[in-house]
Design a protein around this motif. Structure first.
Motif, PDB file in Angstrom:
ATOM      1  N   TYR A 170       0.828  -1.203   0.000  1.00 25.38           N
ATOM      2  CA  TYR A 170       0.000   0.000   0.000  1.00 25.38           C
ATOM      3  C   TYR A 170       0.871   1.265   0.000  1.00 25.38           C
ATOM      4  O   TYR A 170       0.670   2.177  -0.811  1.00 25.38           O
ATOM      5  CB  TYR A 170      -0.935   0.012   1.215  1.00 25.38           C
ATOM      6  N   TYR A 171       1.835   1.318   0.931  1.00 28.22           N
ATOM      7  CA  TYR A 171       2.669   2.516   1.028  1.00 28.22           C
ATOM      8  C   TYR A 171       3.555   2.702  -0.198  1.00 28.22           C
ATOM      9  O   TYR A 171       3.765   3.831  -0.649  1.00 28.22           O
ATOM     10  CB  TYR A 171       3.512   2.487   2.302  1.00 28.22           C
ATOM     11  N   ARG A 172       4.069   1.631  -0.745  1.00 22.90           N
ATOM     12  CA  ARG A 172       4.897   1.762  -1.946  1.00 22.90           C
ATOM     13  C   ARG A 172       4.066   2.246  -3.136  1.00 22.90           C
ATOM     14  O   ARG A 172       4.528   3.093  -3.908  1.00 22.90           O
ATOM     15  CB  ARG A 172       5.581   0.433  -2.265  1.00 22.90           C
ATOM     16  N   ARG A 173       2.858   1.741  -3.304  1.00 29.67           N
ATOM     17  CA  ARG A 173       1.982   2.177  -4.400  1.00 29.67           C
ATOM     18  C   ARG A 173       1.617   3.648  -4.283  1.00 29.67           C
ATOM     19  O   ARG A 173       1.373   4.322  -5.278  1.00 29.67           O
ATOM     20  CB  ARG A 173       0.664   1.377  -4.407  1.00 29.67           C
ATOM     21  N   ASN A 174       1.530   4.139  -3.048  1.00 30.93           N
ATOM     22  CA  ASN A 174       1.011   5.485  -2.800  1.00 30.93           C
ATOM     23  C   ASN A 174       2.064   6.465  -2.282  1.00 30.93           C
ATOM     24  O   ASN A 174       1.724   7.546  -1.805  1.00 30.93           O
ATOM     25  CB  ASN A 174      -0.148   5.398  -1.803  1.00 30.93           C
ATOM     26  N   ARG A 175       3.330   6.088  -2.387  1.00 31.93           N
ATOM     27  CA  ARG A 175       4.409   6.901  -1.819  1.00 31.93           C
ATOM     28  C   ARG A 175       4.340   8.357  -2.270  1.00 31.93           C
ATOM     29  O   ARG A 175       4.308   9.272  -1.448  1.00 31.93           O
ATOM     30  CB  ARG A 175       5.762   6.290  -2.177  1.00 31.93           C
ATOM     31  N   GLU A 176       4.334   8.609  -3.560  1.00 31.40           N
ATOM     32  CA  GLU A 176       4.319   9.986  -4.065  1.00 31.40           C
ATOM     33  C   GLU A 176       2.998  10.681  -3.755  1.00 31.40           C
ATOM     34  O   GLU A 176       2.986  11.853  -3.383  1.00 31.40           O
ATOM     35  CB  GLU A 176       4.593  10.001  -5.569  1.00 31.40           C
ATOM     36  N   PHE A 177       1.904   9.976  -3.907  1.00 31.02           N
ATOM     37  CA  PHE A 177       0.589  10.563  -3.662  1.00 31.02           C
ATOM     38  C   PHE A 177       0.451  11.065  -2.228  1.00 31.02           C
ATOM     39  O   PHE A 177      -0.078  12.152  -1.986  1.00 31.02           O
ATOM     40  CB  PHE A 177      -0.494   9.531  -3.973  1.00 31.02           C
ATOM     41  N   LEU A 178       0.922  10.290  -1.252  1.00 28.38           N
ATOM     42  CA  LEU A 178       0.749  10.643   0.158  1.00 28.38           C
ATOM     43  C   LEU A 178       1.698  11.739   0.639  1.00 28.38           C
ATOM     44  O   LEU A 178       1.455  12.344   1.683  1.00 28.38           O
ATOM     45  CB  LEU A 178       0.909   9.396   1.037  1.00 28.38           C
ATOM     46  N   GLU A 179       2.769  12.015  -0.099  1.00 33.42           N
ATOM     47  CA  GLU A 179       3.748  13.025   0.328  1.00 33.42           C
ATOM     48  C   GLU A 179       3.104  14.372   0.634  1.00 33.42           C
ATOM     49  O   GLU A 179       3.507  15.059   1.562  1.00 33.42           O
ATOM     50  CB  GLU A 179       4.825  13.215  -0.742  1.00 33.42           C
ATOM     51  N   GLU A 180       2.116  14.749  -0.144  1.00 31.59           N
ATOM     52  CA  GLU A 180       1.462  16.053   0.013  1.00 31.59           C
ATOM     53  C   GLU A 180       0.657  16.154   1.308  1.00 31.59           C
ATOM     54  O   GLU A 180       0.364  17.241   1.783  1.00 31.59           O
ATOM     55  CB  GLU A 180       0.535  16.284  -1.190  1.00 31.59           C
ATOM     56  N   PHE A 181       0.313  15.006   1.916  1.00 35.32           N
ATOM     57  CA  PHE A 181      -0.607  14.994   3.043  1.00 35.32           C
ATOM     58  C   PHE A 181      -0.022  14.458   4.343  1.00 35.32           C
ATOM     59  O   PHE A 181      -0.726  14.405   5.342  1.00 35.32           O
ATOM     60  CB  PHE A 181      -1.843  14.148   2.681  1.00 35.32           C
ATOM     61  N   GLU A 182       1.239  14.039   4.337  1.00 35.19           N
ATOM     62  CA  GLU A 182       1.810  13.394   5.520  1.00 35.19           C
ATOM     63  C   GLU A 182       3.188  13.948   5.855  1.00 35.19           C
ATOM     64  O   GLU A 182       3.839  14.567   5.005  1.00 35.19           O
ATOM     65  CB  GLU A 182       1.942  11.885   5.285  1.00 35.19           C
ATOM     66  N   PRO A 183       3.648  13.674   7.080  1.00 35.40           N
ATOM     67  CA  PRO A 183       5.030  14.018   7.419  1.00 35.40           C
ATOM     68  C   PRO A 183       6.003  13.288   6.484  1.00 35.40           C
ATOM     69  O   PRO A 183       5.665  12.251   5.909  1.00 35.40           O
ATOM     70  CB  PRO A 183       5.184  13.515   8.858  1.00 35.40           C
ATOM     71  N   LYS A 184       7.202  13.833   6.351  1.00 36.30           N
ATOM     72  CA  LYS A 184       8.201  13.196   5.491  1.00 36.30           C
ATOM     73  C   LYS A 184       8.536  11.795   6.017  1.00 36.30           C
ATOM     74  O   LYS A 184       8.593  11.576   7.221  1.00 36.30           O
ATOM     75  CB  LYS A 184       9.472  14.038   5.436  1.00 36.30           C
ATOM     76  N   ARG A 185       8.765  10.885   5.087  1.00 36.26           N
ATOM     77  CA  ARG A 185       9.142   9.507   5.417  1.00 36.26           C
ATOM     78  C   ARG A 185      10.488   9.205   4.764  1.00 36.26           C
ATOM     79  O   ARG A 185      10.719   9.589   3.627  1.00 36.26           O
ATOM     80  CB  ARG A 185       8.107   8.517   4.873  1.00 36.26           C
ATOM     81  N   ASP A 186      11.329   8.458   5.485  1.00 31.80           N
ATOM     82  CA  ASP A 186      12.575   8.020   4.877  1.00 31.80           C
ATOM     83  C   ASP A 186      12.361   6.657   4.220  1.00 31.80           C
ATOM     84  O   ASP A 186      11.313   6.031   4.378  1.00 31.80           O
ATOM     85  CB  ASP A 186      13.711   7.979   5.897  1.00 31.80           C
ATOM     86  N   ASP A 187      13.339   6.196   3.475  1.00 27.60           N
ATOM     87  CA  ASP A 187      13.209   4.938   2.736  1.00 27.60           C
ATOM     88  C   ASP A 187      12.923   3.747   3.646  1.00 27.60           C
ATOM     89  O   ASP A 187      12.217   2.818   3.250  1.00 27.60           O
ATOM     90  CB  ASP A 187      14.472   4.672   1.913  1.00 27.60           C
ATOM     91  N   ALA A 188      13.457   3.767   4.850  1.00 29.48           N
ATOM     92  CA  ALA A 188      13.271   2.644   5.786  1.00 29.48           C
ATOM     93  C   ALA A 188      11.792   2.430   6.128  1.00 29.48           C
ATOM     94  O   ALA A 188      11.369   1.306   6.396  1.00 29.48           O
ATOM     95  CB  ALA A 188      14.071   2.877   7.059  1.00 29.48           C
TER      96      ALA A 188
END
Length: 180
Positions: free
Chosen positions: A22-40
């Protein structure tokens, strides 16, 4: 919890691979709405730890996280919804958080999920209040809350750090009037 379209599945370690997907499919989409996430944070080990934390919080009655799946696709997570920071006694309230797969926006699934969680919150947990905070630019999210009878209580300036920026949020609330 389920209806004929979706099911809300409580956090469980067996969901780890689906959550990563789920998170990999939506990585770019969720960036606008969530705190920054690192690759881990997109790794299986990281998501297993998050699921363990969510399972613990459920046992302690401090948070209730659910993963949204389509009834017809039970092996694919399309969203996440939860009651966070549950406070009991005089406050008897929780914060609502949710997110949906970019390919399922405007499908009605999140409206259904929120309705199911509100019912769980008021009927099973007997909480008095659910609070949700949404950036003013997130019109779809505001609409889904309004459809579920949340009311606007005002704006919280610089409320959350989203993708590296302190963003204003509209404070939306649903009250369990049956407790009055």
């Amino acid at each position: 919890m389920q209806n004929k379209f979706i099911e809300l599945v409580p956090a469980d370690l067996s969901l780890a691979e689906q959550v990563v997907d789920y998170y990999r499919r939506n990585r770019e989409f969720l960036e606008e709405f969530e705190p920054k996430r690192d690759d881990a944070s997109f790794s299986l080990d990281y998501q297993r730890e998050i699921l363990k934390t969510e399972m613990c919080a459920r046992k302690e009655n401090t948070a209730f996280r659910f993963y949204i799946r389509l009834a017809e696709q039970p092996n694919k997570i399309i969203g996440i919804i939860g009651l966070n920071n549950v406070v009991w006694e005089a406050f008897c309230s929780a914060f609502l958080g949710y997110k949906l797969d970019k390919n399922f926006i405007n499908s009605g699934y999140m409206s259904m999920a929120i309705a199911m969680l509100v019912n769980y919150d008021f009927e099973e947990l007997h909480l008095h209040r659910i609070e949700a905070n949404v950036m003013p630019k997130n019109i779809a999210s505001l609409r889904v809350l309004e459809k579920n009878a949340f009311i606007n209580e005002g704006i919280s300036k610089y409320y959350l750090n989203i993708n590296g920026i302190w963003e204003d949020h509209i404070h939306m609330v649903r009250i369990n009037y049956d407790m009055h």
